[in-house]
Scaffold this active site. Structure first.
Site, PDB file in Angstrom:
ATOM      1  N   ASP A 161       0.926  -1.155   0.100  1.00 51.85           N
ATOM      2  CA  ASP A 161       0.091   0.049   0.068  1.00 51.85           C
ATOM      3  C   ASP A 161       0.758   1.268  -0.021  1.00 51.85           C
ATOM      4  O   ASP A 161       0.559   2.307  -0.551  1.00 51.85           O
ATOM      5  CB  ASP A 161      -0.836   0.113   1.202  1.00 51.85           C
ATOM      6  CG  ASP A 161      -1.551   1.477   1.082  1.00 51.85           C
ATOM      7  OD1 ASP A 161      -2.521   1.602   0.373  1.00 51.85           O
ATOM      8  OD2 ASP A 161      -1.508   2.178   2.187  1.00 51.85           O
ATOM      9  N   ARG A 168      -0.624   6.223  -6.735  1.00 48.96           N
ATOM     10  CA  ARG A 168      -1.853   6.749  -7.321  1.00 48.96           C
ATOM     11  C   ARG A 168      -1.983   8.225  -7.230  1.00 48.96           C
ATOM     12  O   ARG A 168      -2.843   9.021  -7.909  1.00 48.96           O
ATOM     13  CB  ARG A 168      -2.829   5.927  -6.191  1.00 48.96           C
ATOM     14  CG  ARG A 168      -3.068   4.441  -6.458  1.00 48.96           C
ATOM     15  CD  ARG A 168      -3.849   3.964  -5.598  1.00 48.96           C
ATOM     16  NE  ARG A 168      -5.250   4.450  -5.282  1.00 48.96           N
ATOM     17  CZ  ARG A 168      -5.645   4.793  -3.960  1.00 48.96           C
ATOM     18  NH1 ARG A 168      -5.064   4.262  -3.026  1.00 48.96           N
ATOM     19  NH2 ARG A 168      -6.825   5.513  -3.793  1.00 48.96           N
ATOM     20  N   SER A 183      -6.586   0.253   0.244  1.00 43.43           N
ATOM     21  CA  SER A 183      -5.521   0.998   0.842  1.00 43.43           C
ATOM     22  C   SER A 183      -5.779   1.351   2.197  1.00 43.43           C
ATOM     23  O   SER A 183      -4.911   0.947   3.041  1.00 43.43           O
ATOM     24  CB  SER A 183      -5.449   2.327   0.039  1.00 43.43           C
ATOM     25  OG  SER A 183      -4.686   3.472   0.799  1.00 43.43           O
ATOM     26  N   LYS A 187      -3.866  -1.135   5.777  1.00 41.55           N
ATOM     27  CA  LYS A 187      -3.093  -0.563   6.662  1.00 41.55           C
ATOM     28  C   LYS A 187      -3.767  -0.763   7.923  1.00 41.55           C
ATOM     29  O   LYS A 187      -3.175  -1.287   9.057  1.00 41.55           O
ATOM     30  CB  LYS A 187      -2.951   0.931   6.502  1.00 41.55           C
ATOM     31  CG  LYS A 187      -2.090   1.611   5.299  1.00 41.55           C
ATOM     32  CD  LYS A 187      -1.978   3.024   5.661  1.00 41.55           C
ATOM     33  CE  LYS A 187      -3.135   3.598   5.060  1.00 41.55           C
ATOM     34  NZ  LYS A 187      -3.220   3.953   3.372  1.00 41.55           N
TER      35      LYS A 187
HETATM   36  N1  URA Z   1      -6.645   7.270   2.561  1.00 39.61           N
HETATM   37  C1  URA Z   1      -6.148   6.052   2.320  1.00 39.61           C
HETATM   38  O1  URA Z   1      -5.350   5.543   3.217  1.00 39.61           O
HETATM   39  N2  URA Z   1      -6.011   5.611   1.091  1.00 39.61           N
HETATM   40  C2  URA Z   1      -6.652   5.952   0.042  1.00 39.61           C
HETATM   41  O2  URA Z   1      -6.379   5.347  -0.989  1.00 39.61           O
HETATM   42  C3  URA Z   1      -7.257   7.188   0.325  1.00 39.61           C
HETATM   43  C4  URA Z   1      -7.390   7.609   1.583  1.00 39.61           C
END
Ligand code: URA
Length: 435
Positions: A161, A168, A183, A187
């Site tokens: 990620d 991204r 994403s 996490k």
């Molecule tokens: N927050 C994140 O952790 N990832 C994203 O893709 C968008 C907002």
């Protein structure tokens, strides 16, 4: 696994088989798949979407690309909060200490700014000495002694990620529900908290501009979390105007301290109390949201939240003295008021427009490797509904130089719409989604 076949399959709207998707993510995390192939894949997902089962596999593969933390031996229940990102969103900074002061442990792993939205990590790095890159052992020590710790994603936590998030940001592939969901949840699940409150933003300054999309994102996030055995709930909140009266890293830390001193803007306080109440229920410390909100208000009024914040800053090696004197953070080179060209009521403050102004001033990144200036931004921002007179300041720009401030003056003024009549009051909290 042949990467281009996976990209082609997604480009043409097909579902990627589980084994292929896992191998694709693992290869990317290991540095064996180049950024250009992952960028092409992300763009294919942006246009074609993903089935829910594919999103779950992507989330799980990204979570397993690194360490998965375990807090089961901590005495306190663990709970975290995550926001999908907005302008002026400094909520985590007062929230984590307040929830910790109420008895939960908050192991919070935050990100940097993405697009025009700020990141908690960038804000915390405005604090002289604050180390956002703690080892797992140091992270645990701070959690045990203070009750909350906010760190950055280490190289070992969901590394797939970490790389994809940065990619991204610079390839126009941020606002995709499956990519955002994978994403966030990869996490948050790797971080190991038992429970998670989500703040899903909706409006001009959010990735999700439309209510239906924000609702779908919230449902996806909650379903992924529940499917993986966590207690998760979501608040849907408005992000049409910036949160609070400051946007910019150090300025938002100063505003967060004001919140903890009971002097914060009403919208930030409302959201901190609502999310904090939700977290205490998810953590099993309160029976229902109303009770949780009362406890958070009491931790705010008693100053225990502020004291916990100062201890967290000190435990991270930061200058806790700025709690008394936020002026110890670096200040911008020049300030310039943006004034109203007519009298009336503020019809709206365009969060997206303010986000762009702050990025242009140097407070955000154009490319993932860009350094940011923590001191720049805007403060003293007016809010929708307020009355203004011609010539009255609408906000103050903090810039590296007067020239740079003048360069964004027109864009800053255009971000505040002034009308004869006051707009109808709009709610900040649009809805709740229970896990
Ligand atoms: N927050 C994140 O952790 N990832 C994203 O893709 C968008 C907002």
């Amino acid at each position: 696994m042949v990467p281009q076949w996976i990209i082609e399959r997604k480009r043409d709207g097909g579902a990627v088989p589980e084994a292929d998707l896992r191998a694709f993510v693992a290869a990317y995390a290991a540095g064996e798949l180049p950024d250009y192939q992952m960028a092409a894949f992300a763009m294919a997902v942006f246009f074609q979407g993903m089935a829910f089962e594919e999103t779950v596999v992507l989330t799980d593969a990204m979570m397993r690309s690194g360490d998965v933390l375990d807090w089961s031996d901590l005495e306190r229940p663990t709970v975290d909060k995550h926001s999908t990102g907005g302008i002026g969103d400094k909520i985590s900074i007062p929230l984590a200490p307040l929830v910790a002061a109420a008895g939960a442990a908050v192991p919070m792993i935050s990100g940097r700014g993405l697009g025009i939205t700020g990141g908690t990590l960038d804000k915390l790095e405005s604090i002289p000495g604050y180390d956002t890159q703690l080892s797992n052992a140091a992270f645990r020590r701070v959690l045990e002694t203070v009750g909350c710790s906010i760190i950055g994603q280490t190289a070992r936590l969901a590394p797939a990620d970490k790389k994809l998030y940065a990619l991204r940001d610079v390839t126009g592939t941020v606002p995709s529900i499956p990519l955002i969901s994978a994403s966030i949840m990869s996490k948050k699940l790797a971080e190991g908290a038992d429970a998670l409150a989500l703040d899903v933003k909706c409006g001009a300054g959010a990735f999700m501009k439309r209510r239906e999309d924000a609702q779908t994102l919230a449902e996806t996030l909650v379903a992924i979390g529940r499917g993986m055995g966590r207690r998760v709930s979501a608040l849907l909140t408005a992000m049409d105007q910036p949160l609070g009266r400051t946007v910019g890293n150090a300025l938002e830390i100063a505003e967060s301290i004001a919140v903890l001193k009971g002097q914060g803007p009403a919208d930030v306080v409302e959201l901190v109390v609502a999310l904090g109440g939700e977290m205490l229920v998810l953590a099993g410390l309160c029976a229902e949201r109303g009770e949780g909100m009362r406890v958070i208000r009491q931790k705010l009024d008693s100053g225990e939240g502020l004291e916990t914040f100062a201890r967290m800053v000190a435990a991270h090696g930061g200058d806790a003295g700025l709690v008394e004197n936020p002026g110890r953070m670096k200040a911008a080179g020049a300030c310039l008021d943006v004034t109203a060209d007519r009298a009336g009521h503020v019809a709206g403050v365009d969060a997206d427009g303010i986000g762009r102004v702050v990025l242009l001033l140097g407070g955000g990144r154009r490319r993932s490797a860009d350094a940011i200036d923590h001191a720049v931004g805007v403060d003293a921002l007016v809010k929708a509904g307020e009355r203004v007179e011609a010539g009255q300041p609408l906000m103050r720009l903090h810039a590296r130089s007067l020239d740079e401030a003048q360069g964004v003056l027109a864009a800053a003024r255009a971000a505040v719409a002034i009308a004869d009549a006051a707009p109808a009051p709009a709610p900040l909290i649009l809805g709740y989604l229970q896990g």
